[in-house]
Design a protein around this motif. Structure first.
Motif, PDB file in Angstrom:
ATOM      1  N   VAL A 121     -11.460 -44.027 -14.849  1.00  0.00           N
ATOM      2  CA  VAL A 121     -12.925 -43.806 -14.432  1.00  0.00           C
ATOM      3  C   VAL A 121     -13.195 -42.395 -13.924  1.00  0.00           C
ATOM      4  O   VAL A 121     -14.209 -42.050 -13.951  1.00  0.00           O
ATOM      5  N   ALA A 122     -12.129 -41.671 -13.533  1.00  0.00           N
ATOM      6  CA  ALA A 122     -12.443 -40.382 -13.019  1.00  0.00           C
ATOM      7  C   ALA A 122     -11.903 -39.243 -13.888  1.00  0.00           C
ATOM      8  O   ALA A 122     -11.843 -38.026 -13.507  1.00  0.00           O
ATOM      9  N   GLY A 123     -10.984 -39.550 -14.946  1.00  0.00           N
ATOM     10  CA  GLY A 123     -10.649 -38.547 -15.718  1.00  0.00           C
ATOM     11  C   GLY A 123      -9.481 -37.618 -14.917  1.00  0.00           C
ATOM     12  O   GLY A 123      -9.155 -36.447 -15.045  1.00  0.00           O
ATOM     13  N   ILE A 149      -1.494 -48.112  -9.305  1.00  0.00           N
ATOM     14  CA  ILE A 149      -2.693 -48.931  -9.667  1.00  0.00           C
ATOM     15  C   ILE A 149      -3.864 -48.044  -9.633  1.00  0.00           C
ATOM     16  O   ILE A 149      -4.617 -47.821 -10.616  1.00  0.00           O
ATOM     17  N   ALA A 150      -3.952 -47.329  -8.629  1.00  0.00           N
ATOM     18  CA  ALA A 150      -4.941 -46.493  -8.170  1.00  0.00           C
ATOM     19  C   ALA A 150      -5.009 -45.454  -9.366  1.00  0.00           C
ATOM     20  O   ALA A 150      -6.013 -44.996  -9.589  1.00  0.00           O
ATOM     21  N   CYS A 151      -4.021 -44.711  -9.711  1.00  0.00           N
ATOM     22  CA  CYS A 151      -3.793 -43.755 -10.479  1.00  0.00           C
ATOM     23  C   CYS A 151      -4.121 -44.103 -11.951  1.00  0.00           C
ATOM     24  O   CYS A 151      -5.000 -43.316 -12.549  1.00  0.00           O
ATOM     25  N   LEU A 152      -3.847 -45.410 -12.126  1.00  0.00           N
ATOM     26  CA  LEU A 152      -4.502 -46.016 -13.523  1.00  0.00           C
ATOM     27  C   LEU A 152      -5.798 -46.062 -13.599  1.00  0.00           C
ATOM     28  O   LEU A 152      -6.552 -45.700 -14.564  1.00  0.00           O
ATOM     29  N   VAL A 153      -6.493 -46.489 -12.487  1.00  0.00           N
ATOM     30  CA  VAL A 153      -7.782 -46.427 -12.479  1.00  0.00           C
ATOM     31  C   VAL A 153      -8.636 -45.345 -12.479  1.00  0.00           C
ATOM     32  O   VAL A 153      -9.444 -45.248 -13.247  1.00  0.00           O
ATOM     33  N   LEU A 154      -7.948 -44.248 -11.798  1.00  0.00           N
ATOM     34  CA  LEU A 154      -8.576 -42.945 -11.805  1.00  0.00           C
ATOM     35  C   LEU A 154      -8.825 -42.698 -13.206  1.00  0.00           C
ATOM     36  O   LEU A 154      -9.563 -41.602 -13.389  1.00  0.00           O
ATOM     37  N   LYS A 202     -21.483 -40.656 -10.221  1.00  0.00           N
ATOM     38  CA  LYS A 202     -21.968 -41.342 -11.355  1.00  0.00           C
ATOM     39  C   LYS A 202     -22.598 -42.672 -10.895  1.00  0.00           C
ATOM     40  O   LYS A 202     -22.208 -43.239  -9.780  1.00  0.00           O
ATOM     41  N   PRO A 203     -23.556 -43.206 -11.654  1.00  0.00           N
ATOM     42  CA  PRO A 203     -24.043 -44.409 -11.411  1.00  0.00           C
ATOM     43  C   PRO A 203     -22.976 -45.447 -10.915  1.00  0.00           C
ATOM     44  O   PRO A 203     -23.122 -46.235 -10.136  1.00  0.00           O
ATOM     45  N   ALA A 204     -21.912 -45.538 -11.627  1.00  0.00           N
ATOM     46  CA  ALA A 204     -20.735 -46.522 -11.647  1.00  0.00           C
ATOM     47  C   ALA A 204     -20.216 -46.426 -10.070  1.00  0.00           C
ATOM     48  O   ALA A 204     -19.979 -47.440  -9.742  1.00  0.00           O
TER      49      ALA A 204
END
Lengths: 133, 343, 277, 553, 390
Positions: free
Chosen positions: E223-225, E215-220, E9-11
């Motif tokens: 943003v990545a479902g 933290i990575a999991c929360l971000v994913l 995605k653009p993001a």
């Protein structure tokens, strides 16, 4: 022949690329063959033949470096009555005192950039800071 | 034993050059005459082959479309894999030639019990090919320092990047590209032996260039690092600059290893145009890659299109089936002749 | 003759080279215990030296060059130390930086409490607290810097016991600097040449990015000279230099006679520099 | 030959000693002859079909005779070698692609395991590189300096009957699907090589009946099936009636009508054989709903073109009918139905061979006004492009729940995917006409799609095991989504697929149906004034018939 | 699978470009440093290691932290980590890439780095560090790649890979142990000369590494479902809390040894870090705020993570993990290495302040690490999605 419009220019580019050295040397003032200066002091003999030194000086210096620094083997070579302490500054530059006219002439010609001079002083450099004191 | 033959062939070349270079006078043959001949055969052969290819037209527009083509506004075109404009084709070709993009797609299939077929990406060949070709390119460019006098700044910088910036090993300095080329050749050769499929399809003329290039790399490295007897770079450069300024001279004795190296390179140059190595030129001319996929929007011309080939004519067709057509109520060009019983 | 020499001879042709091996002599002041031949010869034949009791060292093997610094002499004549330091700087093309950050020091001055951090200077005499002590690499018998070096760029010379540096091999990781408990090592944070005041044309400078330190003037020893600092103090007895493993050497004679201390002996590095306070 | 049982074949594919399963052949490929047995070759063309074709203007099919591959003597003409070599020379001069592909291969092997025939049979000569080497070895021997000088050492080989037999065997174990070409670093397209070998074989009277008979039918009657005009019309009429029965809407269609805006051409299989019929019904319903002014043609009643699998000249001759008929009827442009190789011909060859079609106009949808710039020269658009455009502009309405019993996946047919770039239009349509559909694994779709295993005229029953083997990679990917997502319908935009995938699914994945995209469109389409036929479900409640267009037949 | 990194995605591209910008800045700064020498940094004769080596030390811990997923999943068959173990392995790859880059940035003569291999020195801990770091990098790439490939193909991974998976566990422990040994074997550096360093490194690693994965999991998830699952998260939090407590305990022990024994050498560095060290009338206290921030953040984070809210609320969970990660970064990524040089062997004090150029390179390397981890996670998540969807 088809697609001349792209194939002929393409081929010309290719030929130009392959023959690059030919026209480069035509269009630039080809440099002279290097003439490394003989020792200004007139010394005629080195520790080995000129042929040997031309081909192998870098390896000899590396060998000396390990001899001197690592093995503590600082024997002074005596050849034809001349003493040569192992070392670029100690032996070579004593006679070949003008690096610019000796070392550099071939190194520039062959585009070799040895990192010797990062540490080792040429007589000229050494002289530059002698007078100040 | 196809590789054994190729190996022996390369070995023979080495021995010829080795023995030959030791015969007084023949240095001129190996150092001047053969290189001149080789480069002329290379250039001439290369041009000849490309022109031969170009003599055949590309009758049809047959790009391999590897992505969505240009159609409706709201359907996103894959401009790289299904290009329509020249610029998009150029981009596709650029990536093909300089990044080996098709090889990047490579996958490996496996058959499992079930049956179940699996696919995984497999990029070792791509990596090794990049390593090999780019090392080779850098080495060729780097060698220009032996032909150009004075040596331009950019070339010196390349030498510095290749030799000093990465690994400061040995004297003369070890070049990263030498390792790259050797590594690449060894991988490509190993692959031919280990990979079942590739082993089966490999021919002697697949092994030969690998051995030849390996031998060129090894003799080059031997000359630079080990067998330095009578290897004076100044004498060598004098000869090489002489070659390209068309005043070749051999002013001093040069070690045999140099003549072997040069002879092998000459052999490669001569071999090049008449072998699969021509893929270097061919990759530019592959119609499945270098054509835009716009054949419905822009008519592609086939120079040998035969206008005399006509369809089985409608008239002939109607003549054969007119009765049925009329019966079925299908319009016809010529009405049926009035039936006899109606007369 | 070692292998490389033989190789060299073979290549160059024996006729060219004649009469090699003559005059390289290490003449240590006052003694000639091992002053023959082209190299420093182990003091074979000597009875095992009396262990330097206080420091409990093993029976010595080979040559171990060391130094006794008599601080009493320097206390009396502070300019002596300055002279030694400047001799060192001149001999080795040591750059002089204006700021402390970049400092390169082989031999330098420091107060007693800095040099002998394990000793108490509490209520010490003025002579102790106000005298600048000479500090240099201790050329330890068991050097932590050599242990730490990942490339053998710093190593202990098997023939002299000198802890030496191979500037050509140093990768500049500075592990040795962290490992040295004496702060004897310096790093070339930049090209030193602009800061070298005066060149010694017989010695190289260093390149940026390598570590350096006192080398006991190995290059001078090879020529049969004394270390520069020793030479500059000649005749004063301020610095005595010699083979610690040679029972007949001058250093040993002093060590037998005087009470000496070493820096941080508890670390087990076995320094080869002794101080008479 | 009877088809092997599923269990046997499953085992054989994975465990049988083959290059694909890990057994290294001991004999060099040049020394391994092609051996023909009942079941591993398609039957040769009937003499009269070849003679008929030979009698037609502009095309040559010499040396018609009765012969069989499994006999030693193929009754070749005396000078067959020189015919072949002369033919090869001619083709080298006519096709740059052939020259490049002969010269540039470095045998890197990237193509090897990309071929469905190789994966299914494990036969080394089904590696695309080796298939091409069969021709390349002869080329090298007779047309290159290295080959002339060094012969076998340079990988050359003389043209012998043995080589010819190999050519026959392996050029008919290639469906010209171009999957190898996607992966080749030089874009070498084995389809081109296969075409050339097949052309050369035709020069000495070697061809298979399953291709040449439909080709001759097509030439004579306008379609492969040999349907005469009235039969063709009758079939379409029946389909129209069926649609009416289901939807309650009268279908108005016409044949050979001059002055229509659009000529519609689809593979004749769509009006003749299941499950293509339902796709044709979908077209009828769609065109009716939007009121398209179009006509069918009985003369150009075939979209497919078996000339593609035969020779350039035949391809051109068969294809020429499309423009000829469009010109005769005076239509503005042509819409093509769902077909694979038809679209390869239309997209990549038609305009070059039989254009320019300047008697027509740039296709413009009469409903949405969209001008199809991508077809502005050829003047022929794909039904999926046309339908997707209608959907985008909201000109047609769907009730996807009418496809509720369909859990679909989508098979990219080789030719639209790799020779045309048609990938997202059918997907866009699917998004709107079914409640949900899933993709097969990514290495088996889009440009990496796997062939049905029976394209290029190989969907003949005598080589059924070969077809099932070649179709395995496709079937296996379908099985994956069946197991995982309960898929029960394999949709596609290719008539050959609709025929061959049905056999393939019945064998490997029983219970999975095959349909065209337009069938799903027709099913879900909400028509004006419709009156859907109702039925009673298992629970006794009245509802719309769940099987849609399929109910009625 | 690399091709998954080429589509997004653009993001995704904006994020990569954002990182790329910092990478470019870092590269430019590095060119300056390469040309001038390490004098471009704030390091000095007395503080001869700075930000580079301290970041390296901290990141080795982050890399080792991945084993807290590998161990339960492969040895104890803890299935809930099935989806995120690959994240641990890929995080380790990125962390080691950063470690190696920091080491290269720190070398005075980077082009001679190969000397470590050409002149192997078995007595040097750095030699072993080079072996275990590269070994661990190789193992993680190998295991991560082979297992992810198998997952993508939806077949069982080949059996031989488990040898390497199990081998990676001692390697994870060893990278941090050997890194600790770089310090704790040096005579004369009292602060480092402590047997507790290795255990303390491991404890902080096993807290900071998993915290970053959370933290990575929360971000994913956002943003990545990609949902790692609550159960896995909670298990990780338990591991983090225990490891963090252990680390704090070990820090406390250092205080005890220093202050109860009252040996000046053992106290100096602690004094310098937490209270400021007086020398010749001047108090040196540059790092004091950082260290108190470490203590407050660490205990705050442990308390936060221990609350029931952290089990339910992503924000609280994330906050706790970020606080903990920052805390341990302050401890190991700043305090530990720098304090070792205070006071110097001659008991003089020099303080270290990084230069802008040095910060530029440091940020560049961090950005590279994030770049690598983004790209690797893109692959891993892409495969997970693919496996779920088709």
């Amino acid at each position: 022949m088809y697609n001349k419009g792209t194939i002929i220019p393409g081929l010309m580019l290719f030929v130009l690329f392959v023959t690059f050295p030919i026209w480069f040397n035509v269009f630039t003032t080809a440099g002279e063959l290097p003439k490394p200066e003989s020792p200004p002091g007139g010394e005629k003999h080195c520790i080995a033949s000129a042929e040997y030194m031309r081909a192998n000086h870098m390896q000899l210096l590396n060998e000396w470096r390990d001899n001197v620094l690592r093995d503590g083997n600082r024997e002074i070579l005596e050849i034809d009555g001349v003493k040569y302490p192992k070392g670029l500054q100690l032996a070579c530059l004593k006679c070949h005192s003008r690096k610019e006219k000796f070392c550099d002439s071939c190194h520039t010609y062959a585009a070799v950039q040895p990192y010797c001079w990062d540490c080792h002083l040429t007589p000229k450099e050494a002289g530059s800071k002698e007078a100040t004191h | 034993m196809k590789y054994a033959f190729s190996f022996v062939a390369v070995l023979a070349l080495v021995i010829i050059a080795w023995l030959g270079s030791m015969i007084p006078g023949l240095q001129y043959l190996f150092g001047i005459a053969i290189p001149y001949l080789a480069i002329m055969i290379f250039l001439g052969g290369f041009i000849y082959r490309v022109v031969q290819w170009a003599k055949s037209p590309v009758p049809f527009s047959i790009p391999t479309t590897c992505g969505q083509g240009k159609s409706l506004d709201f359907i996103k075109q894959d401009k790289l894999d299904c290009p329509t404009r020249a610029s998009e084709v150029a981009a596709r070709m650029f990536l093909e030639i300089f990044a080996f993009r098709s090889l990047f797609r490579n996958t490996k299939s496996e058959l499992h019990e079930g049956p179940k077929i699996t696919y995984e990406s497999s990029r070792w060949l791509w990596l090794a090919a990049l390593l090999f070709h780019y090392s080779f390119l850098i080495i060729v460019i780097r060698h220009m320092r032996l032909f150009l006098n004075p040596v331009p700044q950019w070339l010196q910088f390349l030498g510095f990047l290749d030799g000093g910036a990465m690994l400061q090993v040995g004297a003369p300095l070890l070049y990263a590209s030498s390792l790259g080329l050797l590594g690449g050749v060894v991988f490509l050769f190993g692959r031919r032996l280990v990979n079942r499929n590739v082993r089966y399809i490999s021919l002697a003329n697949d092994y030969f260039p690998l051995f030849l290039i390996f031998a060129i790399a090894v003799t080059g490295m031997l000359m630079r690092y080990f067998l330095r007897t009578n290897i004076d770079i100044v004498t060598i450069k004098e000869l090489l600059v002489g070659l390209v300024t068309l005043h070749p001279v051999i002013n001093a004795e040069i070690g045999s290893i140099f003549y072997i190296h040069v002879f092998l390179v000459s052999a490669l140059l001569v071999y090049f145009p008449f072998s699969k190595l021509m893929h270097m030129g061919g990759v530019f001319m592959s119609p499945t890659r270098n054509m835009p996929n716009n054949s419905r929007a822009k008519r592609h011309i086939n120079p040998w299109n035969d206008p005399t080939i006509k369809p089985h004519s409608y008239a002939g067709y109607e003549d054969e089936f007119r009765e049925f057509m009329v019966d079925a109520g299908i319009p016809v060009e010529k009405e049926l002749p009035p039936r006899k019983d109606e007369e | 003759m070692d292998k490389q020499r033989r190789k060299f001879l073979k290549i160059a042709g024996a006729s060219v080279i004649a009469g090699i091996g003559a005059p390289a002599i290490i003449k240590l002041s006052g003694t000639s215990a091992h002053a023959s031949g082209g190299r420093v010869v182990p003091a074979a034949g000597h009875a095992p030296a009396v262990a330097h009791g206080a420091h409990g060292e093993e029976a010595p093997k080979g040559v171990r060059l060391g130094m006794v610094i008599d601080m009493r002499k320097f206390a009396d004549k502070p300019e002596l130390l300055d002279g030694a330091i400047s001799a060192c700087i001149d001999a080795h093309n040591i750059p002089q930086y204006p700021d402390k950050k970049n400092e390169i020091k082989w031999l330098w001055k420091a107060p007693f409490e800095s040099v002998f951090t394990d000793q108490s200077a509490y209520h010490s005499s003025k002579r102790i607290t106000e005298t600048d002590f000479a500090v240099l690499c201790n050329h330890c018998d068991d050097p932590p810097c050599v242990r730490a070096c990942p490339t053998q760029a710093t190593f202990k010379s098997p023939t002299t016991g000198i802890v030496a540096m191979d500037f050509h091999r140093c990768i500049g990781c500075r592990f040795c600097m962290a490992a040295c408990p004496y702060g004897a090592r310096s790093f070339n944070w930049q090209d030193p040449r602009p800061y070298i005041k005066k060149y010694n044309k017989n010695f190289p400078s260093r390149m940026k990015g390598v570590v350096e330190k006192c080398n006991f003037c190995a290059e001078r020893l090879a020529l049969g000279q004394e270390p520069a600092c020793v030479e500059s103090c000649k005749g004063t007895g301020a610095i005595t230099f010699g083979d610690l493993n040679d029972a007949k050497s001058e250093v040993r004679a002093i060590l037998d006679k005087e009470f000496t201390i070493q820096r941080k002996p508890t670390l087990g590095t076995k320094p080869s520099v002794f101080y008479i306070v | 030959m009877a088809l092997a049982k599923l269990e046997q074949l499953s085992k054989s594919v994975v465990q049988g000693p083959s290059l694909a399963t890990g057994a290294q052949p001991t004999k060099d490929w040049m020394d391994t002859p092609a051996i023909f047995k009942e079941g591993n070759f398609a039957y040769p063309a009937k003499q009269e079909k070849v003679e008929y074709l030979d009698s037609q203007d502009g095309i040559d099919f010499p040396n018609a005779r009765i012969w069989s591959p499994d006999e030693d003597d193929w009754k070749l003409p005396e000078n067959w070698q020189s015919i072949i070599l002369k033919g090869l020379k001619e083709r080298l001069d006519k096709f740059r692609s052939l020259k490049i592909f002969m010269d540039c291969c470095v045998r890197c092997g990237a193509c090897a395991d990309k071929c469905h025939f190789f994966l299914g049979t494990g036969d080394p000569k089904n590696m695309p590189v080796l298939r091409a080497e069969l021709l390349r070895s002869v080329y090298r021997n007779d047309f290159t300096l290295a080959g002339k000088l060094f012969g076998k050492m340079a990988g050359g080989r003389e043209m012998t009957v043995g080589v010819l037999k190999e050519w026959f065997m392996y050029s008919y174990q290639c469906t010209e699907c171009r999957r190898c070409s996607v992966f080749c670093p030089y874009g070498i397209d084995t389809a081109e090589v296969t075409m050339m070998i097949r052309e050369l074989l035709h020069l000495v009277g070697i061809g298979i009946n399953w291709i040449l008979e439909p080709a001759s039918n097509s030439n004579r009657t306008g379609n492969h099936m040999g349907l005469q005009p009235h039969t063709f019309k009758d079939n379409v009429d029946f389909l129209a009636e069926d649609v009416e029965a289901l939807t309650g809407v009268k279908i108005n269609h016409s044949f050979n009508r001059k002055g229509a805006e659009v000529l519609f051409i689809t593979p004749s299989a769509d009006v003749f054989a299941e499950p293509g019929l339902y796709t044709a019904m979908g077209y009828l319903a769609l065109f009716e709903q939007i009121g398209l002014d179009y006509t069918w043609s009985t003369y150009a009643s075939e979209g497919g073109n078996f000339g593609l699998f035969t020779s350039n000249e035949l391809m051109k001759k068969l294809n020429a009918k499309m423009y000829a008929e469009a010109k005769r009827l005076g239509v503005k442009y042509i819409i093509g139905g769902e077909c694979g190789h038809m679209w390869r011909v239309v997209h990549q060859y038609m305009d070059t061979m039989n254009g320019p079609a300047d008697f027509m106009e740039v296709p413009k949808s009469p409903i949405t006004g969209t001008v199809f710039e991508n077809a502005k020269s050829t003047k022929m658009i794909h039904i999926s492009e046309f339908t997707a455009d209608l959907i985008k502009h909201g000109k047609i309405k769907f009730d996807p729940s009418r496809n509720a019993n369909v859990k679909a996946t989508y098979h990219d047919s080789c030719n639209p995917a790799r020779a045309m770039g048609l990938m997202d239009e059918p997907r866009y349509i699917l998004d709107h006409v079914v409640p949900g559909w899933v993709e097969m694994p990514e290495n088996t779709i889009r440009e990496q799609t796997f062939c049905c295993g029976s394209g290029t005229g190989l969907n003949t029953d005598e080589i059924m095991e070969l077809r099932m083997r070649a179709g395995l990679p496709r079937a296996n990917a379908v099985k994956h989504v069946i197991d995982k997502h309960d898929v029960n319908m394999l949709s596609c935009v290719c008539a050959i697929d609709r025929a061959t995938l049905t056999s393939l699914m019945d064998y490997w994945n029983p219970g999975c149906g095959v349909c065209g995209i337009s069938e799903l469109v027709g099913n879900a389409l909400i028509m004006d004034n419709e009156k859907r036929a109702m039925g009673y479900g298992a629970d006794g409640t009245e509802s719309e018939l769940p099987d849609g267009l399929r109910t009625m037949v | 699978m690399i091709e998954k990194t080429l589509k997004g995605k653009p993001a995704y591209w904006v994020w990569l470009a954002f990182l790329g910008m910092f990478m470019a800045v870092g590269a430019a700064c590095y060119v300056r440093q390469y040309n001038f020498g390490l004098g471009m940094t704030g390091m000095s004769r007395n503080v001869s290691w700075g930000l580079y080596i301290s970041q390296f030390t901290f990141l080795v811990g982050v890399a080792a932290g991945g084993v807290m997923l590998v161990l339960p999943y492969y040895i104890h068959n803890y299935k809930d980590f099935g989806r995120i173990t690959i994240l641990g392995e890929f995080l380790a790859i990125a962390a080691i890439v950063m470690c190696l880059l920091f080491i290269m940035a720190d070398l005075g003569q980077p082009m001679r780095a190969l000397n470590v291999v050409l002149h192997p020195s078995p007595h040097s801990m750095l030699f072993y560090d080079a072996i275990v770091l590269n070994g661990y990098l190789f193992l993680n790439i190998l295991c991560g790649w082979v297992i992810l490939t198998a997952e993508k193909k939806q077949v069982k991974p080949p059996k031989w890979i488990y040898f390497f998976v199990y081998l990676s566990i001692p390697f994870a422990v060893s990278i941090h142990t050997v890194t600790a040994m770089l310090y704790c074997g040096l005579p004369g550096r009292h602060f480092w000369l402590s047997a507790i360093i290795a255990p303390r490194f491991l404890a902080s690693a096993f807290a900071a590494g998993p915290a970053l994965i959370v933290i990575a999991c929360l971000v994913l998830k956002r943003v990545a479902g990609f949902d790692a699952g609550r159960k896995a998260m909670n298990k990780l939090v338990t591991i983090i809390i225990y490891a963090a407590l252990l680390n704090m305990f070990f820090v406390g022990l250092e205080f005890f040894v220093g202050y109860y024994s009252n040996i000046p050498g053992h106290k100096h560095a602690l004094q310098y870090l937490f209270f400021g060290l007086e020398h010749h009338g001047h108090v040196y206290n540059n790092l004091v705020p950082f260290m108190w921030a470490f203590v407050i953040l660490a205990f705050g984070a442990i308390a936060t993570l221990a609350t029931p809210a952290a089990k339910k609320n992503d924000f609280v969970l994330g906050l706790g993990c970020v606080a903990l990660f920052v805390a341990f970064w302050l401890d190991k990524g700043i305090g530990f290495v720098l304090a070792g040089f205070v006071p110097n062997p001659l008991h003089e004090i020099t303080e270290y302040v990084p230069t802008m150029n040095e910060l530029g390179i440091t940020i560049g390397v961090w950005a590279t690490g994030f770049f690598v981890v983004t790209v690797l996670y893109k692959i891993a998540i892409g495969v997970e999605h693919e496996v779920e969807e088709c």
